[in-house]
Design an enzyme around this catalytic site. Structure first.
Site, PDB file in Angstrom:
ATOM      1  CG  ASP A 301     -22.055  -0.242 -40.732  1.00 18.90           C
ATOM      2  OD1 ASP A 301     -22.488  -0.694 -39.683  1.00 18.90           O
ATOM      3  OD2 ASP A 301     -20.748  -0.312 -41.211  1.00 18.90           O
ATOM      4  CG  HIS A 443     -24.750   0.448 -45.453  1.00 27.29           C
ATOM      5  ND1 HIS A 443     -24.152  -0.914 -45.934  1.00 27.29           N
ATOM      6  CD2 HIS A 443     -23.792   0.909 -45.168  1.00 27.29           C
ATOM      7  CE1 HIS A 443     -22.944  -0.827 -45.840  1.00 27.29           C
ATOM      8  NE2 HIS A 443     -22.735   0.152 -45.436  1.00 27.29           N
TER       9      HIS A 443
HETATM   10 ZN    ZN Z   1     -19.795   2.856 -43.748  1.00 28.48          ZN
END
Ligand code: ZN
Length: 477
Positions: A301, A443
């Site tokens: 993400d 991430h």
């Molecule tokens: Zn996020």
């Protein structure tokens, strides 16, 4: 006659944000909220959109959590040659984030939020201008505040907004500002006088000044800066003829570059070699049968980020692993080439909103705007619109679901990699928790998470796992 323009802060949030059209280089302005009452000020000309993908060596500095008990997301650009301006933005963002984390996050389990997003105002010739918009739900000062930052490439100097006005014209400029504000609803004339008379408070209040495409100047005051807080944000617009005689030499160049931008930005920095973009190309559709073999879906993400996403793509290619990227629109606009490389390599590109707000705190139209602009930017980059979205912080409700046709994706394994930034711990967490058909949250804005991926791929491959996209996993279950 006196004019009256009170702009609700949430409308401004939309008005100040660059639309997805920025990524295709067209005018990304989305209009300006204005007062519809008779006698209201005419709507000022919009701020021109800038295509950030044209800025050589651009890096977006992002930080965020994915935890609903401590929701924050910050971003600001790092443009080669404008280091002094980057340092000013970093200082402001770091201070806000430290305040938020030490206050709101320490208690845990609350619904407060900090969001700092960026927008390019001018990136042309020897002029760079950026606005940071801060949405802060952390306490008494809650609301939207905006700040503009200016860089003068000719002088090699960072400039505050007041640097757009010549020293000798500041008194006349301030007098004209007061004249425009006095008499508006919610303005306390005495407080206004003292705020704009004192040099320190004047600089603090006049922290958002930007030219419009017709050469006018727009000055925005945050909630509570010059009026009573319930009155919200105030805006004063000066037409070109009025403001031009008061401008500094730098201000005149900013005005010129806003009205007729040059083709490129040149701040006099040494040329930055273009970062390598992986060219791996997937050969056909993934025929992995997750009914027969053990599958897992790794998801990344908040990107894309340079150079982390490129490094990650190389690791994934080495193991023939497919993954899903939930990208943030403002980063897609900055690095469409990385999103294109993700899609080309057979990965899935999903939508993670434009600037990572908690969508459950927005109106239906704001939710739609956050997702639609990001989908448009992804489609502009890859030729294909996404079908999946991941709500920031995993925050979703019926209103969010009904505002979009995208299918929501949460996760089974949360690495909390944003919290500890430790390569070995990220790898250990995934390897320890992974189970068949899990969706794993990481991430790709963090170098430590990207560095953990080879170890994850090696170990799980040895255990018989196949790495597939979220849509592939869903389709085969
Ligand atoms: Zn996020």
């Amino acid at each position: 006659m006196r004019t009256h323009t009170l702009v609700p802060s949430l409308l401004l949030l939309g008005a100040f944000s660059c639309t997805a059209a920025c990524s295709s280089g067209s005018d990304g302005s989305s209009g300006t909220a204005s007062d519809a009452r008779p006698g209201a000020a005419p709507t000022p000309s919009p701020v021109r959109g800038v295509d950030p993908s044209k800025i050589k060596g651009l890096e977006i500095v992002s930080d965020s959590s994915e935890q609903s008990s401590c929701p924050f997301a910050t971003s600001y650009p790092n443009v080669p040659g404008a280091e002094a301006m980057t340092a000013a933005m970093k200082k402001d963002v770091d201070e806000r984030l430290a305040d938020f984390r030490s206050g709101a996050c320490e208690g845990g389990g609350n619904s407060l939020e900090l969001n700092v997003s960026h927008q390019f105002l001018v990136a042309s010739g020897d002029v760079l201008g950026v606005r940071l918009s801060t949405q802060d739900h952390s306490g008494a000062g809650s609301g939207l505040s905006t700040r503009t930052y200016w860089y003068d490439g000719k002088a090699g100097a960072y400039r505050t907004p007041l640097g757009l006005v010549a020293d000798g014209s500041q008194d006349a400029f301030i007098a004209a500002l007061k004249d425009q504000l006095k008499g508006r609803e919610g303005i306390d004339a005495t407080a206004l006088d003292s705020t704009l008379s004192d040099p320190a408070s004047r600089t603090a209040a006049l922290d958002d000044m930007v030219f419009t495409t017709d050469g006018g100047l727009r000055v925005t005051f945050d909630r509570g800066e010059v009026g009573v807080p319930p009155a919200g944000t105030y805006m004063v617009a000066f037409p070109k003829e009025t403001i031009t005689p008061w401008l500094s030499a730098f201000g005149q160049r900013v005005q010129q570059q806003t009205m007729t931008p040059s083709r490129s930005l040149d701040l006099g920095a040494a040329p930055v070699p273009a970062p390598a973009v992986p060219t791996h190309t997937a050969s056909g559709d993934d025929d992995t049968d997750c009914k027969k073999v053990t599958c897992i879906a790794l998801t990344f993400d908040d990107g894309p980020a340079a150079p982390e996403t490129a490094t990650l793509l190389t690791s994934l290619a080495q193991y023939r692993a497919r993954a899903t990227f939930f990208t943030v629109g403002q980063n897609v606009a900055a690095h469409p080439e990385l999103v294109r490389a993700e899609a080309r390599a057979g990965h899935e590109v999903g939508n993670h909103s434009w600037n990572h707000p908690d969508l459950t705190k927005l109106t239906p139209s704001q939710i739609a705007s956050q997702l639609n602009r990001t989908s448009a930017a992804i489609k502009a980059a890859t030729g294909k619109a996404p079908t999946l979205f991941r709500p920031p912080y995993g925050a979703i409700n019926a209103q969010v679901k009904s505002a979009t046709t995208l299918s929501p994706v949460l996760w089974d394994v949360d690495t909390e990699d944003w919290k500890y930034r430790d390569e070995d711990k990220v790898a250990r967490t995934v390897i320890a928790k992974a189970q068949r058909n899990d969706v794993v949250l990481m991430h790709d804005i963090h170098p430590t998470s990207v560095a953990a991926v080879p170890q994850i791929l090696r170990t799980l491959t040895d255990r018989g796992y196949h790495f597939v996209t979220v849509s592939h996993l869903r389709a085969s279950l």
